[in-house]
Motif scaffolding. Structure first.
Motif, PDB file in Angstrom:
ATOM      1  N   LYS A 130       0.955  -1.260  -0.043  1.00  0.00           N
ATOM      2  CA  LYS A 130       0.020  -0.075   0.255  1.00  0.00           C
ATOM      3  C   LYS A 130       0.889   1.306  -0.109  1.00  0.00           C
ATOM      4  O   LYS A 130       0.424   2.137  -0.651  1.00  0.00           O
ATOM      5  CB  LYS A 130      -1.002  -0.024   1.227  1.00  0.00           C
ATOM      6  CG  LYS A 130      -1.738   1.393   1.255  1.00  0.00           C
ATOM      7  CD  LYS A 130      -3.039   0.962   1.926  1.00  0.00           C
ATOM      8  CE  LYS A 130      -4.136   2.180   1.995  1.00  0.00           C
ATOM      9  NZ  LYS A 130      -4.185   2.899   0.993  1.00  0.00           N
ATOM     10  N   ASP A 167       3.742   1.572  -1.318  1.00  0.00           N
ATOM     11  CA  ASP A 167       4.130   1.926  -2.793  1.00  0.00           C
ATOM     12  C   ASP A 167       3.274   2.332  -3.621  1.00  0.00           C
ATOM     13  O   ASP A 167       3.688   3.236  -4.340  1.00  0.00           O
ATOM     14  CB  ASP A 167       4.695   0.374  -3.339  1.00  0.00           C
ATOM     15  CG  ASP A 167       5.970  -0.166  -2.718  1.00  0.00           C
ATOM     16  OD1 ASP A 167       6.687   0.605  -2.029  1.00  0.00           O
ATOM     17  OD2 ASP A 167       6.233  -1.243  -2.926  1.00  0.00           O
ATOM     18  N   LEU A 168       1.945   2.179  -3.479  1.00  0.00           N
ATOM     19  CA  LEU A 168       1.050   2.636  -4.305  1.00  0.00           C
ATOM     20  C   LEU A 168       0.640   3.978  -3.901  1.00  0.00           C
ATOM     21  O   LEU A 168       0.539   4.903  -4.690  1.00  0.00           O
ATOM     22  CB  LEU A 168      -0.373   1.788  -4.110  1.00  0.00           C
ATOM     23  CG  LEU A 168      -0.591   0.425  -4.692  1.00  0.00           C
ATOM     24  CD1 LEU A 168      -1.734  -0.346  -4.357  1.00  0.00           C
ATOM     25  CD2 LEU A 168      -0.124   0.478  -6.274  1.00  0.00           C
ATOM     26  N   ASP A 169       0.616   4.427  -2.658  1.00  0.00           N
ATOM     27  CA  ASP A 169       0.525   5.846  -2.284  1.00  0.00           C
ATOM     28  C   ASP A 169       1.778   6.557  -2.688  1.00  0.00           C
ATOM     29  O   ASP A 169       1.358   7.832  -3.177  1.00  0.00           O
ATOM     30  CB  ASP A 169       0.420   5.918  -0.649  1.00  0.00           C
ATOM     31  CG  ASP A 169      -0.712   5.242  -0.107  1.00  0.00           C
ATOM     32  OD1 ASP A 169      -1.927   5.040  -0.746  1.00  0.00           O
ATOM     33  OD2 ASP A 169      -0.730   4.658   1.222  1.00  0.00           O
ATOM     34  N   ALA A 218       0.801   7.122  -6.253  1.00  0.00           N
ATOM     35  CA  ALA A 218      -0.219   8.019  -6.761  1.00  0.00           C
ATOM     36  C   ALA A 218       0.072   9.569  -6.202  1.00  0.00           C
ATOM     37  O   ALA A 218      -0.639  10.259  -6.714  1.00  0.00           O
ATOM     38  CB  ALA A 218      -1.195   7.484  -5.996  1.00  0.00           C
ATOM     39  N   GLY A 231      -0.758  -3.799  -7.140  1.00  0.00           N
ATOM     40  CA  GLY A 231      -1.932  -3.467  -6.515  1.00  0.00           C
ATOM     41  C   GLY A 231      -2.917  -2.859  -7.231  1.00  0.00           C
ATOM     42  O   GLY A 231      -3.040  -2.578  -8.541  1.00  0.00           O
ATOM     43  N   ARG A 232      -3.986  -2.515  -6.673  1.00  0.00           N
ATOM     44  CA  ARG A 232      -5.167  -1.721  -7.150  1.00  0.00           C
ATOM     45  C   ARG A 232      -5.611  -0.608  -6.415  1.00  0.00           C
ATOM     46  O   ARG A 232      -5.342  -0.811  -5.093  1.00  0.00           O
ATOM     47  CB  ARG A 232      -6.397  -2.729  -7.502  1.00  0.00           C
ATOM     48  CG  ARG A 232      -6.006  -3.942  -8.365  1.00  0.00           C
ATOM     49  CD  ARG A 232      -7.060  -4.397  -8.939  1.00  0.00           C
ATOM     50  NE  ARG A 232      -6.788  -5.768  -9.369  1.00  0.00           N
ATOM     51  CZ  ARG A 232      -6.543  -5.876 -10.775  1.00  0.00           C
ATOM     52  NH1 ARG A 232      -6.420  -4.643 -11.459  1.00  0.00           N
ATOM     53  NH2 ARG A 232      -6.266  -7.207 -11.366  1.00  0.00           N
ATOM     54  N   ARG A 233      -5.944   0.412  -6.752  1.00  0.00           N
ATOM     55  CA  ARG A 233      -6.351   1.561  -6.216  1.00  0.00           C
ATOM     56  C   ARG A 233      -7.666   2.092  -6.942  1.00  0.00           C
ATOM     57  O   ARG A 233      -7.675   2.063  -8.186  1.00  0.00           O
ATOM     58  CB  ARG A 233      -5.511   2.692  -6.166  1.00  0.00           C
ATOM     59  CG  ARG A 233      -4.307   2.576  -5.336  1.00  0.00           C
ATOM     60  CD  ARG A 233      -3.567   3.881  -5.653  1.00  0.00           C
ATOM     61  NE  ARG A 233      -4.311   5.068  -4.946  1.00  0.00           N
ATOM     62  CZ  ARG A 233      -4.015   5.608  -3.966  1.00  0.00           C
ATOM     63  NH1 ARG A 233      -2.839   5.144  -3.107  1.00  0.00           N
ATOM     64  NH2 ARG A 233      -4.473   6.880  -3.421  1.00  0.00           N
TER      65      ARG A 233
END
Length: 111
Positions: free
Chosen positions: A2, A4-6, A9, A31-33
């Motif tokens: 999470k 990494d995704l943040d 993003a 991942g998915r967001r």
């Protein structure tokens, strides 16, 4: 994951393009967001007649389109579907601070 995704993003969007179907396993899903509202808006692009460069059209992914002067298309993405290796090349060119040969070849042609 999470975090990494943040982190990803939080970075600016470099470009929005259509990518040809991926070969399974070619890009790892990390991942998915849920997309932010601004990223769900139609993508605007241009197309230009190769026989008569004066003929351009501005379109979007919501099927809206209108005739345009070539000057109006400067800075817009060209209508194209990108292969994976071309996306990777464009990203690498961007991160290395060099012009993308692919993007340069597809830029709108002015009179």
């Amino acid at each position: 994951m999470k975090s990494d995704l943040d982190r990803i993003a939080s970075k600016p969007i470099l470009f929005k393009i259509a990518v040809r179907h991926l070969v399974p396993g070619s890009w790892e899903v990390i991942g998915r967001r849920t997309l932010e509202e601004s990223l769900t808006q139609p993508i605007v692009y241009f197309r230009q007649d190769v026989g008569d460069f004066r003929r351009c059209e501005i379109c979007d992914t919501a099927d809206n389109s209108r005739s345009a002067d070539p000057e109006e298309c400067v800075g817009l993405e060209p209508m194209a579907v990108w292969d994976e290796h071309h996306v990777e090349e464009r990203l690498l060119d961007t991160f290395m601070g060099r012009p993308s040969g692919i993007v340069e070849r597809m830029k709108v042609r002015l009179q």
